[in-house]
Scaffold this active site. Structure first.
Site, PDB file in Angstrom:
ATOM      1  N   GLU A 150       0.858  -1.188   0.000  1.00 53.40           N
ATOM      2  CA  GLU A 150       0.000   0.000   0.000  1.00 53.40           C
ATOM      3  C   GLU A 150       0.894   1.239   0.000  1.00 53.40           C
ATOM      4  O   GLU A 150       1.253   1.736  -1.057  1.00 53.40           O
ATOM      5  CB  GLU A 150      -0.949  -0.030   1.198  1.00 53.40           C
ATOM      6  CG  GLU A 150      -2.194   0.803   0.981  1.00 53.40           C
ATOM      7  CD  GLU A 150      -3.336   0.363   1.895  1.00 53.40           C
ATOM      8  OE1 GLU A 150      -4.259   1.168   2.057  1.00 53.40           O
ATOM      9  OE2 GLU A 150      -3.306  -0.753   2.448  1.00 53.40           O
ATOM     10  N   GLU A 163      -2.952   0.503  13.259  1.00 51.68           N
ATOM     11  CA  GLU A 163      -4.090   0.838  12.399  1.00 51.68           C
ATOM     12  C   GLU A 163      -5.403   0.558  13.113  1.00 51.68           C
ATOM     13  O   GLU A 163      -6.361   1.318  12.986  1.00 51.68           O
ATOM     14  CB  GLU A 163      -4.019   0.013  11.112  1.00 51.68           C
ATOM     15  CG  GLU A 163      -5.149   0.272  10.132  1.00 51.68           C
ATOM     16  CD  GLU A 163      -4.992  -0.522   8.846  1.00 51.68           C
ATOM     17  OE1 GLU A 163      -5.604  -0.136   7.835  1.00 51.68           O
ATOM     18  OE2 GLU A 163      -4.249  -1.530   8.853  1.00 51.68           O
TER      19      GLU A 163
END
Length: 877
Positions: free
Chosen positions: A454, A737
């Site tokens: 990502e 996260e």
């Protein structure tokens, strides 16, 4: 004594090379005379001079600057105490839009057609020979690439920066770098460039698209040698340069890693012939036509070096090293005994499995692997064309006694301007986690995570983290560069893509009017945070059209198919939003998104109100009134649609209370009940976090600023999951996260919740709580841009008995320190020259009412001790 402590040109203290026609000059000064202020400053560049009392972003307005020229900035300052100070600084102009003598070149024989991988790195070279008998006055190389590149002269790197020319919206913006070789060039040399695919050509985003900006790598460069007699040699890239596919870097990919063959490290030598298949380069016609500008961002460089805190030999022969810190960067191998052809393999991970092996499951398709083939004997190697997010590595193919391993942190070169510490060791670790989460994700662009496939410029993360980032770092060059791409990527209808640069990620860039609340808000919130921190109005003026266009797009969606007050309720299908992203009180991704009517409507209020403030600063009075009215209407609609009119939500969850409380959307008569309801939710949840991305930065402010600092402190200091200190208790060294990244047994409990087991242990968004540590625990809060005026108003409570914070502002160093002894508190404040501070120390009066001991002070260090200080306990203030 008066002294000038810092001069910057285009927010750079040294080595500035700019193509800016009117560069900005800033300076700071310090005096040992308390209360002294600047009476006059004279700034001179060449024949241009200006008298001013301003210190921030003074524009050069003299004769047009010439390309390839060094200029001196001279500053003389006189203060109100009659003392004077002088200081000089230099900057250099770059090409200033001069035509390139070089042409784009590539390897015309290389046909790169593979999907989901990065291309073979290319090597370029050119023999450079200076004119015999002539003295060199200056020599510069100007270079850029489609891909990422390194330049070397006779095999030695010309600069230690990583990933030049940087990640930009390549179709619009491309940087070039300037290399000063004056002192290293004389006679005959070999200039080489290694060019890997990087973001422009290599595989990127989680779908692993490649060739987004070019079909293969290309190089553009120009060498300019000026002699003391005024003559010049100018050598540009052309088809007389040579190229090879057989250099030492055999594979390089942002996600997959790097493969390096040290047996081929002498590729650059003039006598390297057949083994490297050198042949003439070919001219390349790019499919894009970006504006090529002197580097205006903050280059990525190597910073902290980590040595392993632990290593373990495994039965399979591999060695697991623990660096003790999760970070973004690369390994460095120092090999003291190797045989030619020996292959070493290094793999990376953030956490270990229960059996002590690397957990690579959450990397998804990213291989995160380094493969190094040795020459014989001693050698050293560090990857140059990739980076990883990791704490742990495994090393295979070599005995541990034959190699020393280090970890090198890579992030953009930003001054670290802020520090926070206190008596609570867990909060100190939290501050470290926040800082390292930021460093790991401020790698040329603001990424979301540094480890998996990502590492994209997700706008929502930096939108909420911007204020905290600006407390800890001078974000000027970093964010100004990125915001230039935000402007470039804005769609025709005003929408801002979810990731900037887009670079292969479609949604919602392909939908011209699509606006995503809180994510697209970055085009408003990030410039505002930068302006508040640095005080340079030009970023607001530059971004103002982008902001207006974006808010208009948001209004379009709110008004779609609506009437009456519901025109101000942004209630489009939840799949078009992220909503209360990663809120821990609901398990499914679809449920996060289902909260979008609340988050999106609050977003429209926030962007409108912020835009009204910006319009007022820029003198746009009609716009100021319009956006204030819009914000008022949205606030009214929120209360009418989602509450009973008395501060109670018909659908209660933390974020739905936090946003309107923090943004002052509730009418005054409903505010106290709303905060009571929020506090009740928090108490029922055992003081754990229930907010997602939009609410997490603001929940402690919403409580503390509305009379419930007791609840705010209990939430901040809570060690239960979900919570910031739960991560600390579990040994985290960065921000996660998701709050439930590990359970109490160290296992990852995330199942099939629609996110494809999405978990990163280095995601900085929830670290936005850092602003609360600075602004409320330490009490430092700007009341005008760049802290020209500020207050120190600490909230003393929890189990914190002392706190200290510092912020190196545009005017100089601010410090706040407080110490609690019983009910007596001592506060010490350092105020920079040219600023004013209001010190407010909460106290309990004789009749048990709450007041503040208030002092207004100017430059210098001031200490205050008060008795009967207000100490926040478990009870309501």
């Amino acid at each position: 004594m008066l002294s000038i402590t810092r001069i910057t040109v285009e927010n750079t203290e040294s080595g500035c090379v700019t193509d800016e026609a009117h560069p900005r000059i800033s300076f700071s000064a310090v005096s040992d005379v308390k209360g002294a202020e600047i009476a006059d400053a004279v700034i001179t560049v060449g024949s241009w001079s200006i008298h001013t009392r301003d210190q921030i972003a003074i524009r050069y307005q003299g004769e047009p600057l010439q390309p390839y020229t060094t200029y001196t900035v001279e500053i003389s300052v006189t203060d109100t105490a009659g003392e004077t100070a002088h200081r000089n600084a230099r900057f250099e102009t770059g090409r200033m839009s001069s035509p390139w003598s070089g042409k784009w070149i590539t390897d015309g024989t290389y046909k790169f057609t593979e999907k989901k991988v990065s291309p073979q790195p290319l090597a370029f070279r050119r023999i450079i020979e200076t004119a015999p008998g002539k003295e060199i006055a200056s020599a510069r190389i100007y270079a850029t690439a489609m891909g990422i590149y390194d330049l070397a002269l006779d095999g030695k790197l010309l600069d230690e920066r990583y990933f030049a020319p940087g990640f930009t919206s390549y179709k619009t913006n491309l940087q070039y770098q300037t290399y000063d070789i004056t002192n290293v060039i004389s006679g005959k040399h070999v200039l080489t460039a290694l060019v890997a695919g990087g973001w422009a050509v290599g595989s990127f985003v989680f779908t692993r698209v490649n060739r987004v900006s070019a079909k293969r790598q290309a190089l553009l460069a120009e060498i300019r040698i000026t002699y003391t007699d005024g003559s010049q040699d100018v050598i540009g890239t052309a088809d007389d340069w040579q190229v090879s596919q057989d250099g030492p870097v055999r594979m390089a990919d942002i996600y997959d890693g790097e493969t390096y063959d040290a047996r081929r490290a002498n590729y650059w030598r003039q006598d390297s012939t057949g083994d490297y298949h050198w042949h003439n380069a070919a001219l390349e016609k790019l499919a894009i036509n970006p504006q090529i500008t002197a580097e205006y961002g903050a280059p990525v460089r190597a910073h902290e070096v980590f040595t392993p805190v632990e290593c373990a030999q495994r039965d399979d022969g591999s060695i697991i090293y623990d660096m003790g810190q999760n970070f973004a960067g690369v390994v460095r191998l120092k090999i003291n005994n190797a045989y030619e052809g020996q292959t070493i393999t290094i793999k990376h991970a953030e956490i270990l499995n229960r059996d002590g092996s690397l957990n690579t499951d959450f990397l998804r398709t990213a291989k995160a692997t380094i493969t190094y083939t040795c020459t014989e004997g001693e050698q050293e190697y560090t990857p140059r064309f990739t980076y990883m997010g990791f704490r742990y590595i495994s090393v295979e193919g070599i005995n541990g006694d034959s190699v020393d391993v280090e970890g090198i942190a890579l992030y953009s070169d930003m001054n670290h301007i802020g520090e926070f510490e206190c008596s609570n060791s867990d909060l100190n670790q939290l501050q470290s986690n926040i800082t390292w989460g930021a460093k790991s994700n401020l790698v040329d662009i603001p990424t979301d995570c540094p480890q998996r496939d990502e590492r994209m410029g997700w706008t929502g993360d930096i939108a909420v983290f911007g204020p905290t980032a600006c407390f800890n770092f001078d974000m000027s060059r970093f964010l100004e560069k990125w915001l230039k791409d935000v402007q470039a990527e804005q769609t025709r209808g005003g929408g801002i893509p979810n990731t900037v640069p887009v670079q292969g990620y479609g949604f919602p860039a392909t939908m011209p009017k699509m606006a995503i609340d809180w994510w697209g808000d970055a085009c408003v919130l990030v410039p505002w945070a930068l302006y508040q921190s640095q005080g340079d109005e030009s970023i607001l003026r530059r971004m103002y059209p982008t902001m207006k266009k974006y808010v208009k797009a948001c209004q379009f969606w709110a008004k779609l198919f609506s009437a009456g007050y519901k025109r101000y309720i942004w209630n489009t299908p939840s799949v078009l939003h992220f909503g209360d992203w990663v809120a821990p009180d609901v398990p499914q991704m679809s449920q996060w998104q289902a909260r979008s009517p609340w988050t999106a409507t609050a977003s429209l209020n926030n962007t409108s109100r912020t835009l009204a403030r910006i319009a007022g600063i820029l003198g746009e009075t009609i716009d100021e009134q319009y956006y204030n009215n819009l914000a008022d209407n949205v606030a009214d609609a929120y209360c009418r649609e989602f509450t009973d009119g008395h501060g109670k939500l018909t659908n209660e969850f933390q974020t739905a209370y936090v946003l309107p409380l923090y943004l002052n959307m509730f009418p005054e008569e409903a505010r106290s009940q709303a905060v009571a309801n929020l506090a009740s939710l928090v108490e029922k949840g055992q003081y754990t976090i229930g907010t997602g991305f939009p609410g997490t930065p603001y929940i402690l402010f919403a409580l503390a600023d509305n009379g419930r600092a007791d609840v705010a402190y209990k939430m901040l200091l809570n060690r239960l999951c979900p919570g910031w200190l739960y991560e600390v208790a579990m040994g985290a060294t960065t921000i996660w996260e998701r709050w439930d990244g590990l359970d109490a047994n160290g296992e990852c409990p995330i199942g099939d919740d629609g996110t494809d087991t999405m978990i990163s242990y280095n995601h900085y968004a929830s670290g936005a709580v850092g602003a609360f540590l600075y602004q409320r625990v330490a009490g430092i809060e700007a009341t005008s841009p760049a802290y020209k005026t500020f207050r120190v108003h600490p909230l003393i409570g929890g189990d914190v008995t002392s706190a200290h914070a510092r912020v190196d502002t545009a005017y100089g160093l601010i410090e706040s320190a407080w110490q609690l002894n019983g009910n007596d508190v001592t506060v010490t404040v350092t105020v920079p020259m040219g600023t004013t501070c209001t010190v407010e120390i909460p106290v309990v009066s004789d009749c048990d009412t709450h007041e503040s001991n208030v002092h207004v002070v100017t430059s210098g260090t001031h200490t205050f001790t008060v008795h009967n200080a207000l100490v926040i306990t478990d009870k309501k203030e």
